[in-house]
Design an enzyme around this catalytic site. Sequence first.
Site, PDB file in Angstrom:
ATOM      1  N   MET A   1       0.864  -1.182   0.000  1.00  8.56           N
ATOM      2  CA  MET A   1       0.000   0.000   0.000  1.00  8.56           C
ATOM      3  C   MET A   1       0.900   1.231   0.000  1.00  8.56           C
ATOM      4  O   MET A   1       2.018   1.170   0.463  1.00  8.56           O
ATOM      5  CB  MET A   1      -0.896  -0.008   1.231  1.00  8.56           C
ATOM      6  CG  MET A   1      -1.831  -1.209   1.285  1.00  8.56           C
ATOM      7  SD  MET A   1      -2.935  -1.312  -0.123  1.00  8.56           S
ATOM      8  CE  MET A   1      -4.073   0.028   0.239  1.00  8.56           C
TER       9      MET A   1
ATOM     10  N   THR B   1      -8.643  -1.386   4.824  1.00  2.83           N
ATOM     11  CA  THR B   1      -7.905  -0.662   5.847  1.00  2.83           C
ATOM     12  C   THR B   1      -8.791  -0.153   6.978  1.00  2.83           C
ATOM     13  O   THR B   1      -8.309   0.084   8.067  1.00  2.83           O
ATOM     14  CB  THR B   1      -7.208   0.552   5.221  1.00  2.83           C
ATOM     15  OG1 THR B   1      -8.185   1.273   4.464  1.00  2.83           O
ATOM     16  CG2 THR B   1      -6.088   0.101   4.316  1.00  2.83           C
TER      17      THR B   1
ATOM     18  N   SER C   1      -2.177   2.029   7.879  1.00  6.18           N
ATOM     19  CA  SER C   1      -2.038   1.790   6.440  1.00  6.18           C
ATOM     20  C   SER C   1      -2.871   2.835   5.727  1.00  6.18           C
ATOM     21  O   SER C   1      -3.855   3.325   6.253  1.00  6.18           O
ATOM     22  CB  SER C   1      -2.555   0.421   6.022  1.00  6.18           C
ATOM     23  OG  SER C   1      -2.711  -0.410   7.103  1.00  6.18           O
ATOM     24  N   CYS C   2      -2.434   3.140   4.538  1.00  5.40           N
ATOM     25  CA  CYS C   2      -3.170   4.125   3.765  1.00  5.40           C
ATOM     26  C   CYS C   2      -4.447   3.500   3.236  1.00  5.40           C
ATOM     27  O   CYS C   2      -4.515   2.314   3.036  1.00  5.40           O
ATOM     28  CB  CYS C   2      -2.327   4.623   2.613  1.00  5.40           C
ATOM     29  SG  CYS C   2      -1.041   5.696   3.193  1.00  5.40           S
ATOM     30  N   VAL C   3      -5.455   4.350   3.004  1.00  2.00           N
ATOM     31  CA  VAL C   3      -6.728   3.834   2.504  1.00  2.00           C
ATOM     32  C   VAL C   3      -6.603   3.377   1.071  1.00  2.00           C
ATOM     33  O   VAL C   3      -5.851   3.905   0.336  1.00  2.00           O
ATOM     34  CB  VAL C   3      -7.830   4.904   2.584  1.00  2.00           C
ATOM     35  CG1 VAL C   3      -8.662   4.631   3.802  1.00  2.00           C
ATOM     36  CG2 VAL C   3      -7.268   6.284   2.603  1.00  2.00           C
TER      37      VAL C   3
END
Lengths: 419, 104
Positions: free
Chosen positions: A157, A198, B102-104
């Site tokens: 990510m 996420t 964490s990034c979306v």
Amino acid sequence: MKTLLILGAGTAGTIMASTLRNKLPKGEWTITLVDRAPDHYYQPGYLFMPFGIYTENDVRRPMTRTVPRGIDYREADVDRIDAAANRVLLPDGTEVPYDVLIIATGVHPAPEQVEGMVNGDWRKNVHEFYTFEGAKALTERLKSWQGGRLVVHICEMPIKCPVAPLEFTFLADAWLQEKGLREKTEIVYVTPMSGAFTKPVASGILTRLLDEKRISVVHDFAIARVDAEKKSIVSWDEKEVPYDLLVTVPPNMGAEMIDRSGLGDELNYVPTDKHTLQCKAHANIFVIGDATDCPTSKAGSVAHFESEVLTENILHFIAGQPLRSRFDGHANCFIESGHGKAFLLDFNYDQEPVTGTFPLPALGPMRLLAESRLNHLGKMAFRWVYWNILLPGWPIPLVGHKMSLRGKNIPPKEIKAAA
Amino acid sequence: MPTKTLAGTPVDTDDEGYLVNHSQWNKDVAAALAAEEGITLTDGHWKVLDFIDTDFKERSVVPGMRRLNKVGNIPTKDLYALFPDGPIKKAARISGYPKPVSCV
């Protein structure tokens, strides 16, 4: 004459060219738009190509049809930005000076970043669907699929459209059922994250859906290399996942030109003020869409919402005023779940996706974080909206850049935190 | 919010054991947090922890893998050898910083 220069004629760059051409006086401002590609692609459509839902012509239009009137358009690559001298250099040595620069060069899959990924098996049994070429190759590969282990995989990510790998998985499950191949196919979803998504509420719902569809999940998998001989992906802690067909999402890197210009971070994303969209290093450079390092989704909806904020802020900047418009990280994503249904997510920097109705409280008509046929129709209708409303820079009724809390079922604890 | 004593220092943590107040962190606390993960801190570990500390003070975010590779000059393989099963999460916790988002 002054020059506003936009690098990149994708979703964000084209919308900015459209809106600013309407706002900046033609006698005072030239708007120059530079892109190396002769065609504009509807990127959300790549997902549908492998399953025969969209054809090549559904997702591609020549730039001559998408670049707005009154724009000085140049089909060219960019060598680098010389920010100290307010100019951009093209590979043939041409200099393009600017008064204001907008960077909209996006991100691209970089499979060469993973050891062994680009090997003899690349585009044969190792595929991606984030480029036109990749989606075309995968379409061909699926035509000869007879069953086996299908591994859908995210390298790391952040990625563009973070829900797309899940959508691909759901659509593959439905497509395999239609073809009578589902019982012969094992589907495995491999992610570097600790869950399906996420954000906790959405992750819980999507995990249940994967389970219902008998798709196994391998989480916390950080890929070290692809072993093409053994046909498996191997993690840094030596876990192995074998595949017959690997559909991966390679690392998403910003343009190499950003690195050559000394303007990027380790992924070639440009450090950007997440509210004003001004480049942190240079006041007359602004950044929009996937090219930023803003902590929100890299998605077309984000580029669209950002364009409203950035248009206002560029007008403030030109007038010598403070940048008053603020972006809240608003993203709005449809998640195709197969069999003509979809989910809808609406969220921002502070508010994770929750259940509810959209865009109107109670009336909807779309339902948030729930599967419905209408959400799917919304996603399908969006292609028309993209070409005819979004790119020309028209506003979308009822959906503004500021995310609305109305219609959202927010746990009481979070309302307090958001306030 | 749980409170516990590490190396003689009372510290506040979140539900997953990440320190919520970095001012309660010191090198002895780090050693105690590492021991909870089954790790004995060496110079190799401290190179990682020091980089995270400097980088967090500058950018207010725990650096990701690529940043540790490119800016911190620490290869991923080494990170997995030093902090097995999720090096970034473990190193962030031992450094006294929040769990990386964490990034979306």
